[in-house]
Design a protein around this motif. Structure first.
Motif, PDB file in Angstrom:
ATOM      1  N   HIS A 161      -2.313   5.865   8.766  1.00  0.00           N
ATOM      2  CA  HIS A 161      -1.561   5.605   7.539  1.00  0.00           C
ATOM      3  C   HIS A 161      -2.308   4.613   6.666  1.00  0.00           C
ATOM      4  O   HIS A 161      -2.358   4.769   5.434  1.00  0.00           O
ATOM      5  CB  HIS A 161      -0.165   5.068   7.866  1.00  0.00           C
ATOM      6  CG  HIS A 161       0.825   6.131   8.225  1.00  0.00           C
ATOM      7  ND1 HIS A 161       2.155   5.852   8.490  1.00  0.00           N
ATOM      8  CD2 HIS A 161       0.684   7.476   8.361  1.00  0.00           C
ATOM      9  CE1 HIS A 161       2.787   6.981   8.774  1.00  0.00           C
ATOM     10  NE2 HIS A 161       1.918   7.983   8.715  1.00  0.00           N
ATOM     11  N   LYS A 224       6.172   8.101   5.360  1.00  0.00           N
ATOM     12  CA  LYS A 224       7.311   7.759   6.210  1.00  0.00           C
ATOM     13  C   LYS A 224       7.880   8.981   6.942  1.00  0.00           C
ATOM     14  O   LYS A 224       8.689   8.830   7.870  1.00  0.00           O
ATOM     15  CB  LYS A 224       8.406   7.098   5.371  1.00  0.00           C
ATOM     16  CG  LYS A 224       8.040   5.718   4.796  1.00  0.00           C
ATOM     17  CD  LYS A 224       7.959   4.691   5.899  1.00  0.00           C
ATOM     18  CE  LYS A 224       7.729   3.288   5.332  1.00  0.00           C
ATOM     19  NZ  LYS A 224       8.886   2.767   4.578  1.00  0.00           N
ATOM     20  N   SER A 292       7.909   0.795   8.622  1.00  0.00           N
ATOM     21  CA  SER A 292       6.545   1.329   8.658  1.00  0.00           C
ATOM     22  C   SER A 292       6.047   1.330  10.105  1.00  0.00           C
ATOM     23  O   SER A 292       6.619   0.678  10.977  1.00  0.00           O
ATOM     24  CB  SER A 292       5.611   0.482   7.796  1.00  0.00           C
ATOM     25  OG  SER A 292       5.463  -0.817   8.368  1.00  0.00           O
TER      26      SER A 292
END
Length: 488
Positions: A161, A224, A292
């Motif tokens: 990410h 997400k 997160s």
């Protein structure tokens, strides 16, 4: 910085006026060895058995003959791929993405080739099979094993990410076990992955229905969606059952939109309050409020994973023993530690890496290194030693010690600079397999040479032999020069 795709040309038709010390200064990472080769490379593989198949692809377990290493070849029908899955330089987007990663829990890609019908992508083979096969079907799970799996998974997710990649197909079938004896995982199948474009949200519905986030079904989403999938994976690992009862994809998607899984529902079948608290932060309908991956790693339930490593190591005390840092030494060492070492040879080092990696992001920053150094030296010395570590081992200058850099700095040369491993590296340069390489073959992978004695020795020896270097001579030069250096 960086390098272009590693595409081999005929060594006997190359420009003889090589400029060995100028040109691209390629950063030494595992990714420089991910190469595009011609279809004849398929002859280097002996089929053992089919280990996976689907409507548009299949996976073969094969032995790679130049090194006798087991690899899993993913074969994809060209007709089934969409534009977003293709890449200009590396043919397949998945290969282009994987070559950017250096993480202990993400699978590695070796090369890419094609024929008229298919793309072929040899990947790292995990002998333990998938988490789905091992734990869900056979029901060989307990809470501690689940925590170990989830901690590693979230570490991989936080890592990619940060690099701007969304997986989009997280599920137990795509999480692989390194061996049958451990719960060490590798995340694979980045075939649906995409790269985030700044200021834009992603579109397109990818993945298996059970694991889809509500916003993906609606059509606009960000990274997400991977976090939501983690919540579903955790629920299934804990209960052994899917969270939705739909009989087909359309029914399941409808249930996700109308009645998405909540932590309250989970609490009916899951008793551990800490896990429920963890799920409360993950199974959040609004992705803006969803935790997160990096923050999920700090949750008390996940953080216990790193608290279990009581490893006392002398590794960081012995870093001054390595004195050879030529470009060719870095490249040979990087390929060996990243691609060739048996998992048993580095299992303790991997646990030590986990221990030092306090925030679990899959790389070591300077503060994490200093914190470990302070356990056996004073703060001033830890400060100086840390700076020296980064100066010598942060090969890609990203201000982190990446996983393969950690292995390189932790292993003594006599543990991995063995003849069979150096021979395997030679074969990575000698793509036409005639038993010789030129300086250009090497330079096309590692970039310009350094002025270190080992590089100069290699250049001198190659110049004496009609610009061709045999495998035996290559091995002797590497072993002899590194041995001298480390004794000085």
């Amino acid at each position: 910085m960086g390098c272009s795709p590693y595409i081999h040309d005929n060594k006997h038709e190359q420009d003889k006026s090589l400029k060995l010390f100028i040109g691209s200064d390629t950063t030494i990472t595992p990714g420089i060895f991910t190469r595009v080769v011609d279809s004849s490379s398929l002859h280097d593989y002996n089929l053992i058995r089919i280990i996976g198949s689907g409507a548009f692809s299949k996976v073969l377990l094969c032995s790679y003959q130049p090194t006798l290493q087991l690899r899993a070849i993913k074969i994809m029908k060209k007709s089934s791929l969409v534009t977003q899955q293709l890449d200009t330089d590396y043919k397949i987007k998945e290969a282009a993405i994987l070559r950017k990663f250096d993480h202990p829990n993400i699978i590695k890609c070796f090369e890419v080739f094609e024929d008229s019908l298919n793309y072929y992508m040899p990947l790292e083979y995990c002998q333990g099979g998938s988490v789905f096969e091992k734990f869900i079907v056979k029901k060989e799970l307990n809470e501690e094993k689940i925590r170990v799996i989830m901690a590693q998974l979230l570490s991989a997710i936080a890592y990619f990410h940060e690099k701007g990649v969304i997986h989009r197909d997280l599920k137990p079938e795509n999480i692989f076990l390194e061996s049958k004896e451990t719960s060490q995982i590798k995340l694979g199948d980045f075939g649906s992955a995409c790269e985030i474009v700044a200021g834009k949200r992603c579109k397109g519905c990818f993945g298996t229905a059970y694991y889809l986030a509500p916003e993906m079904i609606k059509g606009s989403y960000d990274e997400k969606v991977d976090i939501w999938s983690c919540g579903i994976i955790l629920f299934i690992l804990l209960t052994g059952s899917p969270p939705y009862s739909g009989k087909n994809t359309a029914d399941i998607k409808s249930q996700i939109l109308k009645h998405p899984l909540t932590s309250k529902q989970c609490s009916v079948v899951i008793q551990n309050k800490l896990i429920i608290d963890f799920l409360e932060n993950i199974l959040v309908i609004n992705p803006n409020d969803r935790i997160s991956a990096s923050k999920a790693l700090l949750h008390p339930w996940i953080a216990q994973f790193r608290n279990n490593f009581n490893i006392k190591s002398e590794i960081l005390k012995n870093l001054h023993q390595k004195k050879c840092f030529s470009k060719i030494y870095q490249a040979v060492s990087m390929y060996i530690v990243a691609y060739l070492l048996d998992i048993k040879d580095i299992s303790e080092l991997k646990q030590y890496f986990y221990k030092i990696d306090k925030n679990g992001d899959g790389k070591l920053d300077e503060e994490e290194i200093k914190m470990e150094l302070r356990t056996f030296m004073d703060s001033d010395k830890a400060e100086l030693t840390s700076k020296e570590i980064f100066k010598k081992y942060d090969l890609n200058s990203n201000d982190f010690i990446d996983y393969s850099e950690f292995l390189l700095m932790s292993l003594s040369d006599d543990k991995y600079l063995l003849e069979r491993y150096i021979s395997a590296v030679f074969k990575e340069f000698d793509l036409d397999q005639d038993g010789f390489v030129t300086l250009w073959d090497i330079q096309s992978v590692i970039g310009r040479f350094s002025h270190d004695a080992l590089d100069l020795c290699l250049i001198k020896e190659c110049s004496k032999n009609n610009k061709l270097l045999s495998e035996k001579k290559f091995i002797n030069i590497i072993r002899k020069c590194t041995s001298k250096k480390n004794k000085s």
